[in-house]
Design an enzyme around this catalytic site. Structure first.
Site, PDB file in Angstrom:
ATOM      1  N   ARG A 147      96.727  14.675 -41.263  1.00 31.19           N
ATOM      2  CA  ARG A 147      95.790  14.533 -40.152  1.00 31.19           C
ATOM      3  C   ARG A 147      95.551  13.045 -39.904  1.00 31.19           C
ATOM      4  O   ARG A 147      95.088  12.319 -40.775  1.00 31.19           O
ATOM      5  CB  ARG A 147      94.457  15.224 -40.451  1.00 31.19           C
ATOM      6  CG  ARG A 147      93.500  15.202 -39.254  1.00 31.19           C
ATOM      7  CD  ARG A 147      92.293  16.076 -39.478  1.00 31.19           C
ATOM      8  NE  ARG A 147      91.346  15.498 -40.409  1.00 31.19           N
ATOM      9  CZ  ARG A 147      90.302  16.151 -40.916  1.00 31.19           C
ATOM     10  NH1 ARG A 147      90.105  17.423 -40.613  1.00 31.19           N
ATOM     11  NH2 ARG A 147      89.476  15.553 -41.746  1.00 31.19           N
ATOM     12  N   SER A 200      91.474  26.526 -37.572  1.00 31.44           N
ATOM     13  CA  SER A 200      90.093  26.288 -37.983  1.00 31.44           C
ATOM     14  C   SER A 200      89.159  27.247 -37.252  1.00 31.44           C
ATOM     15  O   SER A 200      89.243  27.390 -36.032  1.00 31.44           O
ATOM     16  CB  SER A 200      89.680  24.847 -37.657  1.00 31.44           C
ATOM     17  OG  SER A 200      90.432  23.925 -38.412  1.00 31.44           O
ATOM     18  N   LYS A 249      83.890  14.920 -40.237  1.00 27.86           N
ATOM     19  CA  LYS A 249      83.730  15.738 -39.035  1.00 27.86           C
ATOM     20  C   LYS A 249      82.239  15.933 -38.752  1.00 27.86           C
ATOM     21  O   LYS A 249      81.686  17.026 -38.946  1.00 27.86           O
ATOM     22  CB  LYS A 249      84.434  17.096 -39.198  1.00 27.86           C
ATOM     23  CG  LYS A 249      85.942  17.020 -39.033  1.00 27.86           C
ATOM     24  CD  LYS A 249      86.498  18.315 -38.509  1.00 27.86           C
ATOM     25  CE  LYS A 249      87.937  18.145 -38.064  1.00 27.86           C
ATOM     26  NZ  LYS A 249      88.464  19.356 -37.426  1.00 27.86           N
TER      27      LYS A 249
END
Length: 215
Positions: free
Chosen positions: A45, A114, A143
């Site tokens: 990521r 997700s 996040k």
């Protein structure tokens, strides 16, 4: 191609990369350390990399994971996953739709999704997801916009779906034990692995703790 049982086992300690804590190390070095420590799945990521940069890094990390017999997916970018011949892709609710990713990747690649609710989980499963990432379980700096998911919701998702489930969000040495009894297949970690000075040792400890919690 990974069978569902193989993916379920690979959920045990799912490592999500982050370049914020490289501290002079390369991402490949960090991933190698995580693999030596017992990470069972690697997700690349990097929201700031260009398409070409992402593909280049994916091509570097893919063989490391293959040698360790650990699945390797790219976050969000199906084109990069295909270009690098990664094992698959992981998409969020605001990324490409699961059904679209599945159509582009075909039946043999991994698609992870997700989710935060039972409704999202059932929809992703129906659309061809191979596994679900559920969270955030705890507040996390990686996040900040992610709403917390209750452990009751996590358990309900695990009970309702047939595909593997990994919990994510604020999971570290002090919080992993809270996953006991939820039915989840494993824990995903970002900073608990990649922010560590000794990634191999930190990963090894996390693996021991998640194995204990989910025994």
């Amino acid at each position: 191609m990974y069978a569902r049982d193989d993916i379920r086992k690979a959920m045990r300690l799912y490592a999500v990369t982050d370049t914020a804590w490289l501290d002079g190390r390369t991402l490949a070095e960090c991933v190698e350390s995580a693999l030596r420590g017992g990470a069972t799945f690697i997700q690349l990521r990097d929201k700031h990399a260009s398409a070409d940069e992402l593909i280049a890094v994916a091509k570097e990390l893919g063989p490391l994971c293959a040698r360790a017999r650990v699945p390797f997916v790219v976050n969000d970018d199906v084109e990069a996953a295909l270009a690098a011949d990664a094992d698959g892709v992981h998409v969020g609710q605001d990324d490409m739709a699961c059904a679209t990713a599945r159509a582009m990747l075909g039946p043999d690649k991994i698609v992870g999704v997700s989710v935060q609710t039972l409704e999202e989980a059932l929809e992703a499963q129906a659309d061809g997801a191979d596994y679900l990432g559920v969270g955030a379980m705890f507040g996390t700096p990686t996040k900040p916009e992610a709403a917390d998911v209750s452990f009751e919701e996590l358990a309900a998702i695990c009970e309702a779906v047939a595909i593997p489930v990994v919990a994510i969000g604020g999971l570290n040495e002090t919080t992993i034990s809270s996953l006991a009894g939820t039915g989840v297949d494993g824990a995903a970690a970002v900073s608990a692995i990649f922010a560590a000075q000794d990634i191999e040792s930190s990963t090894k400890r996390l693996r021991e703790l998640v194995d204990e919690a989910l025994a």
